[in-house]
Design a protein around this motif. Structure first.
Motif, mmCIF file in Angstrom:
data_model
loop_
_atom_site.group_PDB
_atom_site.id
_atom_site.type_symbol
_atom_site.label_atom_id
_atom_site.label_comp_id
_atom_site.label_asym_id
_atom_site.label_seq_id
_atom_site.Cartn_x
_atom_site.Cartn_y
_atom_site.Cartn_z
ATOM 1 N N UNK A 1 0.653 0.545 0.133
ATOM 2 C CA UNK A 1 0.297 1.977 0.208
ATOM 3 C C UNK A 1 0.135 2.577 -1.182
ATOM 4 N N UNK A 2 -0.792 3.511 -1.295
ATOM 5 C CA UNK A 2 -0.972 4.211 -2.573
ATOM 6 C C UNK A 2 -0.005 5.382 -2.696
ATOM 7 N N UNK A 3 0.580 5.755 -1.578
ATOM 8 C CA UNK A 3 1.568 6.826 -1.594
ATOM 9 C C UNK A 3 2.452 6.714 -0.366
ATOM 10 N N UNK A 4 3.612 7.342 -0.401
ATOM 11 C CA UNK A 4 4.529 7.283 0.732
ATOM 12 C C UNK A 4 5.410 6.048 0.695
ATOM 13 N N UNK A 5 6.120 5.842 1.783
ATOM 14 C CA UNK A 5 7.094 4.749 1.820
ATOM 15 C C UNK A 5 6.936 3.978 3.123
ATOM 16 N N UNK A 6 6.843 2.674 3.005
ATOM 17 C CA UNK A 6 6.704 1.818 4.187
ATOM 18 C C UNK A 6 7.760 0.728 4.139
ATOM 19 N N UNK B 1 4.922 9.159 5.431
ATOM 20 C CA UNK B 1 3.900 9.826 4.606
ATOM 21 C C UNK B 1 3.011 8.877 3.817
ATOM 22 N N UNK B 2 2.624 7.755 4.443
ATOM 23 C CA UNK B 2 1.856 6.768 3.666
ATOM 24 C C UNK B 2 0.368 7.142 3.552
ATOM 25 N N UNK C 1 -3.010 -1.793 10.056
ATOM 26 C CA UNK C 1 -2.507 -3.147 10.351
ATOM 27 C C UNK C 1 -2.354 -3.967 9.065
ATOM 28 N N UNK C 2 -3.310 -3.807 8.153
ATOM 29 C CA UNK C 2 -3.222 -4.545 6.877
ATOM 30 C C UNK C 2 -2.019 -4.086 6.058
ATOM 31 N N UNK C 3 -1.724 -2.809 6.136
ATOM 32 C CA UNK C 3 -0.530 -2.317 5.448
ATOM 33 C C UNK C 3 0.721 -2.954 6.026
ATOM 34 N N UNK C 4 0.794 -2.975 7.350
ATOM 35 C CA UNK C 4 1.980 -3.531 8.010
ATOM 36 C C UNK C 4 2.134 -5.013 7.690
ATOM 37 N N UNK C 5 0.999 -5.703 7.538
ATOM 38 C CA UNK C 5 1.038 -7.146 7.239
ATOM 39 C C UNK C 5 1.364 -7.422 5.773
#
Lengths: 261, 240
Positions: free
Chosen positions: B77-82, B10-11, B68-72
Motif C-alpha cells: 500500500x502507498x498509504x494506510x496500514x494492512x 485506510x489503505x 487482491x494483489x495487496x492482500x497477496x
C-alpha cells in the motif's frame, strides 16, 4: 531476529535464488543429457568463431593475439550477458510477480548466478587458446579464483542498475546493451594495455573492465600475478554499485506489479 | 493451520503515469514532468476474521484485482496500514504465475519454492500437484501449450500444496471447467471450516455465492458497501 530464524530466512532465500536460476538455465539449455553439450558449445557459438579467425586465419601482431583477445572477451561475456539478461529479468517474470509475494531483489542475483554457470563453460575457450599458442599454465593460475570473484562481483554490481534500467526505460533496453558493449572498446579488449599510448592508458585505467582484462592476461597469458589495482578497482566499482543500487532496487520492488503489466 | 486474519485501515494504492499513460514508479516520476496519478484504491478499511468467505464485486476497474494483489503481498500500500496473518495461496492472474518456457512440472517446483517450500519439499509434492491438477501427460510439456483453464488448474494445485489459511482467487478461476470448480469449492470450504479465509473476485456471482457469505462492493477504488453477500449483490445489480 534470532540466529535460528535468520538462518532459516537465509536458507529460504538461497532456495529461491537457486530455483530461479535453475528455471533460467532450463529455459536456456533445455532438459536431458544434451543440455551439457549445449552448455559447452554455447560460448563457441557466441565467441568461438571470432577467436578461431584471429588465431588461425588473421596474421595479427603481438604475443598470442588469440589468447590475449580471449582474456578480454571471456570475462566481458559474463558482464555483457548479465546486463542483457538483467535488463529484461523483471518483465520476463511478470507472471510470478503478479501472482505471488517473494523477495524480488533475488531476481538480479539469479541472473548473475545463471550467467556465471553459463560463463564457466566459456573458460574452455581460454584453455583452447593456451593449447593453440602452446602457452603453458604457470603458478599464477592460483590467482584465478580471486580474478573470478572480481569478475562475478562486477557483473553483480551492474546487474541491479541494469534490472532497474530495464524496468524504468524498457524501450531503451537495446541502447543500454549497446552502451555496455561500447565499454569493451573503451578498455584494452583488442590489444593489451601495454600496447596503448601512455595518454590512452591513463584514461583506460578508469574503465573497470581494464583491470579485469589485464588480470586475465596476467594469469593466463603472461604467467604473472595481477596487480592489486587491477583486482581492487573493478571489485570496488562492483561493490559501490551494489551499495548504491540494491537499496534503490529494494525500495522500488513494491512497485513492480504496477509497472510490469 | 495458523489463525487467519486480515485488517486494512485506510489503505491507498496510487498509480503514476507518464505523458504516454504508461505506469511509472515514484522514483521515475520525480525525474519526469507531465506525471498524472490515479487511485487504484483510496481509504479502504475493513477486517476479515477466521472462517469468513468474502466476495469482491464491482465493475471492471473498480479495484478488485488491486485489492487482491495487496492482500497477496504482490503490491504494497502507498498509504494506510494492512496486516495479513496466515499462509497465502493465490491465483491472481490469467497466467497463473507460470513461465511459458518451463514444463508444468518445472513451473510447479518453481512456484512451490517461491511459495515457501524447501526445494526437497517442492520436489516431493510434485506427484500430488500432478494428480490434483489432472493434467496427465501435459504436466511434462511446456506451459506455452496450455489452455487458460489448464494453467489455472496447475496454479491452483500448487497454491493448494502450500496449505493456505488464506485463499485469494481472482477472475481466473472462472476459466476452470465445472469439474475443477467443484475442486475449488471443496478446497475453499475446507479452508473456511478450519478457520481460514477465502477472498474471491469476479463476475460469476453464482460461484462467488458458494464461496462467500459476505461481499465488499468496490467502485472507483473505494468500498461502497460491505455486508451480506445477497444484499450487496442485489444493490450492485440494481444500481444504474
Amino acid at each position: 531476529m534470532t540466529s535460528a530464524s535468520l538462518f532459516a530466512e537465509l536458507r529460504s532465500e538461497l532456495n529461491v535464488l537457486v530455483t530461479l536460476a535453475q528455471a533460467d538455465l532450463r529455459a536456456r539449455y533445455g532438459r536431458g543429457g544434451f543440455r551439457i553439450v549445449k552448455w559447452l558449445l554455447d560460448p563457441f557459438a557466441l565467441l568461438g568463431i571470432y577467436l578461431i579467425l584471429v588465431t588461425f586465419v588473421l596474421d595479427r601482431p603481438g604475443t598470442a593475439p588469440g589468447l590475449s583477445l580471449a582474456c578480454a572477451i571471456v570475462p566481458f561475456q559474463l558482464v555483457m550477458a548479465t546486463v542483457t539478461n538483467a535488463t529484461g529479468a523483471i518483465h520476463a517474470r511478470e507472471s510470478i510477480i503478479l501472482n505471488m509475494k517473494f523477495d524480488r531483489s533475488l531476481i538480479p542475483a539469479a541472473t548473475v548466478l545463471t550467467e556465471t554457470v553459463a560463463f564457466v563453460a566459456s573458460l574452455s575457450m581460454i584453455a583452447l587458446m593456451m593449447i593453440a599458442y602452446r602457452v603453458e599454465p604457470t603458478p599464477a593460475l592460483v590467482w584465478y579464483p580471486a580474478v573470478f570473484v572480481v569478475n562475478v562481483a562486477l557483473a553483480a554490481g551492474i546487474a541491479y542498475p541494469a534490472a532497474l534500467f530495464g524496468l524504468w526505460f524498457r524501450e531503451l533496453r537495446v541502447f543500454a546493451i549497446s552502451l555496455v558493449r561500447a565499454m569493451f572498446f573503451l578498455a584494452p579488449g583488442l590489444v593489451p594495455l601495454a600496447a596503448a599510448s601512455s595518454t590512452a592508458e591513463s584514461v583506460l585505467r578508469f574503465n573497470p573492465l581494464t583491470g579485469l582484462f589485464e588480470a586475465y592476461r596476467d594469469v593466463f597469458l603472461f604467467g604473472t600475478s595481477p596487480s592489486a589495482f587491477d583486482l581492487l578497482y573493478p571489485l570496488g566499482i562492483g561493490l559501490v554499485l551494489l551499495a548504491v543500487f540494491v537499496p534503490v532496487y529494494r525500495s522500488e520492488q513494491a512497485q513492480f506489479a504496477k509497472v510490469v503489466e | 493451520m495458523s489463525a487467519a486474519a486480515i485488517t486494512a485501515d485506510g489503505i491507498d494504492v496510487r498509480f503514476l503515469f507518464d505523458r504516454y499513460r504508461r505506469v511509472i514508479t515514484p522514483t521515475i516520476a520525480r525525474l519526469r514532468g507531465h506525471v498524472t496519478e490515479a487511485w487504484g484504491l483510496q481509504d479502504v478499511s475493513f477486517s476479515i476474521g477466521p472462517g469468513e468467505g468474502v466476495a469482491l464485486i464491482g465493475p471492471s476497474g473498480s479495484g478488485k484485482t488491486t485489492l487482491l494483489r495487496l492482500l497477496a503481498g504482490v503490491l504494497a500500500p502507498d498509504g494506510g496500514r494492512l496486516v495479513v496473518q496466515g499462509q497465502i495461496g493465490s491465483l491472481l492472474s490469467v497466467k497463473a504465475g507460470l513461465l511459458p518456457t518451463l514444463t508444468g512440472r518445472e513451473n510447479a517446483e518453481l512456484l512451490a519454492v517461491l511459495g515457501g517450500l524447501s526445494r526437497a519439499e517442492a520436489r516431493s509434492s510434485i506427484d500430488r500437484i500432478r494428480e490434483e491438477s489432472r493434467l496427465g501427460d501435459a504436466f511434462e510439456r511446456p506451459v506455452s501449450a496450455f489452455s487458460q483453464g489448464m494453467r489455472a488448474r496447475l496454479g491452483f494445485a500448487v497454491a493448494n500444496q502450500l496449505e493456505p489459511s488464506i485463499l485469494l482467487l481472482d477472475e481466473v478461476h472462472e476459466a476452470l471447467d465445472h469439474e475443477f470448480r467443484d475442486e475449488v469449492d471443496r478446497v475453499a470450504q475446507r479452508i473456511l471450516s478450519q478457520g481460514g479465509i477465502v477472498v474471491a473476485a469476479g463476475h460469476d456471482h453464482a460461484m462467488l455465492a458458494r464461496l462467500s457469505t459476505r461481499a465488499l462492493l468496490l467502485r472507483g477504488g473505494r468500498i461502497e458497501e460491505d455486508g451480506e453477500f445477497a444484499s450487496v449483490r442485489a444493490d450492485y445489480l440494481n444500481e444504474p
